[in-house]
Design a protein around this motif. Structure first.
Motif, PDB file in Angstrom:
ATOM      1  N   GLU A 409       0.839  -1.202   0.000  1.00 16.11           N
ATOM      2  CA  GLU A 409       0.000   0.000   0.000  1.00 16.11           C
ATOM      3  C   GLU A 409       0.874   1.252   0.000  1.00 16.11           C
ATOM      4  OE1 GLU A 409      -3.450  -0.067   2.819  1.00 16.11           O
ATOM      5  OE2 GLU A 409      -2.575  -1.983   3.425  1.00 16.11           O
ATOM      6  N   ILE A 410       1.961   1.197   0.766  1.00 19.71           N
ATOM      7  CA  ILE A 410       2.861   2.350   0.864  1.00 19.71           C
ATOM      8  C   ILE A 410       3.524   2.633  -0.485  1.00 19.71           C
ATOM      9  CG2 ILE A 410       5.033   3.129   1.905  1.00 19.71           C
ATOM     10  CD1 ILE A 410       4.106   1.548   4.449  1.00 19.71           C
ATOM     11  N   ILE A 411       4.007   1.579  -1.140  1.00 21.23           N
ATOM     12  CA  ILE A 411       4.663   1.742  -2.447  1.00 21.23           C
ATOM     13  C   ILE A 411       3.673   2.267  -3.485  1.00 21.23           C
ATOM     14  CG2 ILE A 411       5.759   0.489  -4.338  1.00 21.23           C
ATOM     15  CD1 ILE A 411       7.050  -1.324  -2.211  1.00 21.23           C
ATOM     16  N   SER A 444      11.289  10.672   0.956  1.00 24.07           N
ATOM     17  CA  SER A 444      11.704  10.402   2.335  1.00 24.07           C
ATOM     18  C   SER A 444      10.718   9.470   3.020  1.00 24.07           C
ATOM     19  CB  SER A 444      11.791  11.715   3.123  1.00 24.07           C
ATOM     20  OG  SER A 444      12.733  12.586   2.537  1.00 24.07           O
ATOM     21  N   ALA A 445       9.433   9.733   2.825  1.00 19.39           N
ATOM     22  CA  ALA A 445       8.393   8.905   3.438  1.00 19.39           C
ATOM     23  C   ALA A 445       8.493   7.471   2.949  1.00 19.39           C
ATOM     24  CB  ALA A 445       7.013   9.475   3.116  1.00 19.39           C
ATOM     25  N   LYS A 446       8.747   7.332   1.661  1.00 21.58           N
ATOM     26  CA  LYS A 446       8.874   5.991   1.095  1.00 21.58           C
ATOM     27  C   LYS A 446      10.083   5.267   1.673  1.00 21.58           C
ATOM     28  CE  LYS A 446      10.484   3.216  -2.512  1.00 21.58           C
ATOM     29  NZ  LYS A 446      11.844   2.902  -2.979  1.00 21.58           N
ATOM     30  N   GLU A 447      11.206   6.009   1.813  1.00 26.38           N
ATOM     31  CA  GLU A 447      12.419   5.379   2.347  1.00 26.38           C
ATOM     32  C   GLU A 447      12.179   4.880   3.786  1.00 26.38           C
ATOM     33  OE1 GLU A 447      17.092   6.189   3.476  1.00 26.38           O
ATOM     34  OE2 GLU A 447      15.768   7.871   3.052  1.00 26.38           O
ATOM     35  N   ASP A 451      11.338   0.635   5.001  1.00 25.11           N
ATOM     36  CA  ASP A 451      12.469   0.029   5.717  1.00 25.11           C
ATOM     37  C   ASP A 451      11.981  -0.361   7.116  1.00 25.11           C
ATOM     38  OD1 ASP A 451      14.729  -0.100   7.599  1.00 25.11           O
ATOM     39  OD2 ASP A 451      15.940   0.510   5.868  1.00 25.11           O
ATOM     40  N   PRO A 452      11.913  -1.655   7.437  1.00 26.23           N
ATOM     41  CA  PRO A 452      11.351  -2.094   8.726  1.00 26.23           C
ATOM     42  C   PRO A 452      12.005  -1.442   9.936  1.00 26.23           C
ATOM     43  CG  PRO A 452      11.672  -3.979   7.290  1.00 26.23           C
ATOM     44  CD  PRO A 452      12.321  -2.804   6.600  1.00 26.23           C
ATOM     45  N   GLU A 453      13.329  -1.300   9.907  1.00 25.25           N
ATOM     46  CA  GLU A 453      14.027  -0.740  11.066  1.00 25.25           C
ATOM     47  C   GLU A 453      13.710   0.755  11.224  1.00 25.25           C
ATOM     48  OE1 GLU A 453      17.062   1.395  13.199  1.00 25.25           O
ATOM     49  OE2 GLU A 453      16.986   1.393  11.006  1.00 25.25           O
TER      50      GLU A 453
END
Length: 502
Positions: A409-411, A444-447, A451-453
């Motif tokens: 959903e994010i992508i 930035s939001a996507k990065e 990224d789980p961490e």
């Protein structure tokens, strides 16, 4: 072969001698038995004085086996029983002492006192009166006089208490029966009556102690076990309810009420255990279904209705069904405003809804009820960080997704917004600058969110790309600075590339 007359005459001449010999042997055996009895009594007496009660009791058993008419052996065994707290076993021995030696006033006085504790007032009074009429010692006379007066007084309170109960004046009945039970501690009937007073005054929990005592004082008391099981059930302790109803069925496997209640409790108990196992496994939707079955099994006891609501609140919060969680938790908290678990679950749901101020209020209320709960303290600090973070840059809001959004959903949201705000789509310089800033925020939001961490750190209230939120620098700061004025998706230049969103 027939003995000749001369032989018979010889045997007859020896007969008196044989009788004397047999009598002497009998006396020797009797002396030996009496000697053994005396030894057992003496040894039992020493052991009793030393506090070795079980060994003393064994010797008194042996003494009675050796001489069933020895009143002293029964009296000492009764004394051992009393020292061991087995008063019920002492009464038959004291009765046997009185049967063998009616003028033994000490035994009669002791039996009267035990009968008084059992609530057998008429029998107790009879013993005290006989003590007074049998030339007692001054000390025994004084004790008997006091106990006789107490018996009359208790009889009066008992009658008044029963009358008050029959008139449904339960508070008065309770106070009168309290007085009776200070003396008649083993009176099962009065204990059950006081339990009924508690129940009728809306305090069933207080009735349990009396009913449990009554179940031990009166043999085969299935009614007491049934009532205790019902009380535990209505108070919500289904495990103890099941245990008590099993005791009833041990006494009477065909008891109609106990068997019907056993089936009900067993079914409910199994459903609740299954629901909790599903929660432990993270199968929250299945757990909700199981708890809804609990309400169908028991729709009339308020405790279980409230339990189901509280557990559904928890399941919805854990399953990130935030609106359902807030609804269920709020309804439950209207009934139980101090429920720490429900406050924590609703606060978690508020965070999912990005209502941080509401979450903070719930955590603060929960903290008032559980000051030393480390989890609440940490959750409150997280909610405060998230509130502060929301007033700055929120990556979820930038992409327009919920906090529980999946990576796909994010992508998808990122691609759509990146196409919309790509700087190449704008000709005007002001609009292009605005698009560049928006484009960097989207990237930035996507990065962070893919990224789980980094996403975990952001969810905990820390912006992994914001130097101000860091605790001492690192590669993440450098990455953030690199985003300023360069193409995060291409090979350089001021966005003079064609971006492939596939």
């Amino acid at each position: 072969m027939v003995c000749p007359s001369s032989c018979a005459q010889r045997l007859l001449s020896f007969f008196p001698f044989l009788l004397v010999l047999l009598d002497l042997q009998h006396q020797e055996v009797e002396c030996e038995i009496n000697g053994d009895v005396d030894r057992h009594l003496e040894m039992g007496k020493k052991l009793l004085a030393a506090g070795q009660l079980a060994d003393a009791l064994s010797h008194f058993h042996s003494a009675i086996d050796g001489d069933p008419d020895n009143y002293l052996a029964y009296y000492r065994r009764a004394t051992a029983y009393l020292a061991m707290g087995k008063s019920k076993a002492a009464i038959p021995d004291l009765s046997r002492v009185i049967e063998l030696k009616p003028d033994f006033t000490s035994a009669r006085l002791q039996r009267g006192q035990l009968l008084l504790k059992q609530g057998k007032l008429d029998e107790a009074k009879e013993d005290f009166e006989k003590v007074l009429n049998s030339n007692p010692s001054d000390q025994e006379k004084s004790k008997a006089t006091i106990q006789l007066a107490k018996s009359d007084e208790i009889q009066r309170y008992r009658s008044q208490g029963i009358a008050a109960y029959n008139q449904r004046d339960y508070a008065t009945a309770e106070s009168l029966l309290d007085i009776v039970l200070e003396t008649c501690v083993w009176d099962a009937e009065i204990r059950e009556l006081r339990a009924e007073c508690y129940i009728n005054q809306g305090e069933p929990g207080k009735a349990i102690t009396d009913l449990k005592a009554a179940s031990k004082l009166k043999s085969d008391n299935t009614g007491a076990f049934y009532k205790v099981s019902r009380i535990y059930y209505e108070l919500g302790d289904h495990d103890l309810s099941l245990s008590e109803i099993r005791e009833c069925l041990k006494l009477d496997p065909d008891h109609k009420d106990c068997f019907a209640h056993y089936k009900q409790v067993k079914k409910l108990n199994k459903q609740i255990q299954s629901a909790e196992e599903l929660i432990q496994q993270g199968r929250y939707e299945d757990a909700v279904g199981k708890y809804e079955a609990v309400v169908k099994t028991e729709p009339n006891v308020p405790y279980y209705t409230a339990l189901v609501q509280e557990r559904k609140c928890h399941c919805y919060a854990k399953n990130q069904q935030s609106s359902d969680a807030i609804r269920e938790c709020t309804e439950f908290l209207q009934k139980e405003p101090g429920s720490v678990n429900a406050l924590k679950d609703r606060a978690e749901a508020y965070i999912q809804e990005e209502k941080y101020e509401e979450a903070i209020r719930d955590y603060e209320t929960a903290q008032q009820h559980s000051e030393n709960d480390k989890e609440i303290k940490e959750s409150l600090e997280k909610a405060q960080r998230l509130l502060k973070q929301s007033q700055k840059r929120d990556y979820y809001k930038i992409l327009g997704v919920k906090r529980n959004a999946k990576k796909q959903e994010i992508i998808k949201a990122y691609r759509k917004l990146a196409q919309q705000w790509h700087p190449d789509n704008f000709q005007d310089e002001e609009e292009k600058k605005k698009a560049e800033k928006k484009f960097i925020d989207i990237a930035s939001a996507k990065e962070v969110l893919t990224d789980p961490e980094k996403r975990s750190r952001f969810d905990a209230g820390e912006d992994p790309l914001d130097p101000e939120s860091q605790q001492g620098g690192g590669a993440h700061f450098h990455r953030w600075n690199q985003w300023q004025g360069f193409n995060p998706f291409g090979s350089g230049g001021q966005f003079n590339f064609k971006f492939n969103f596939n």
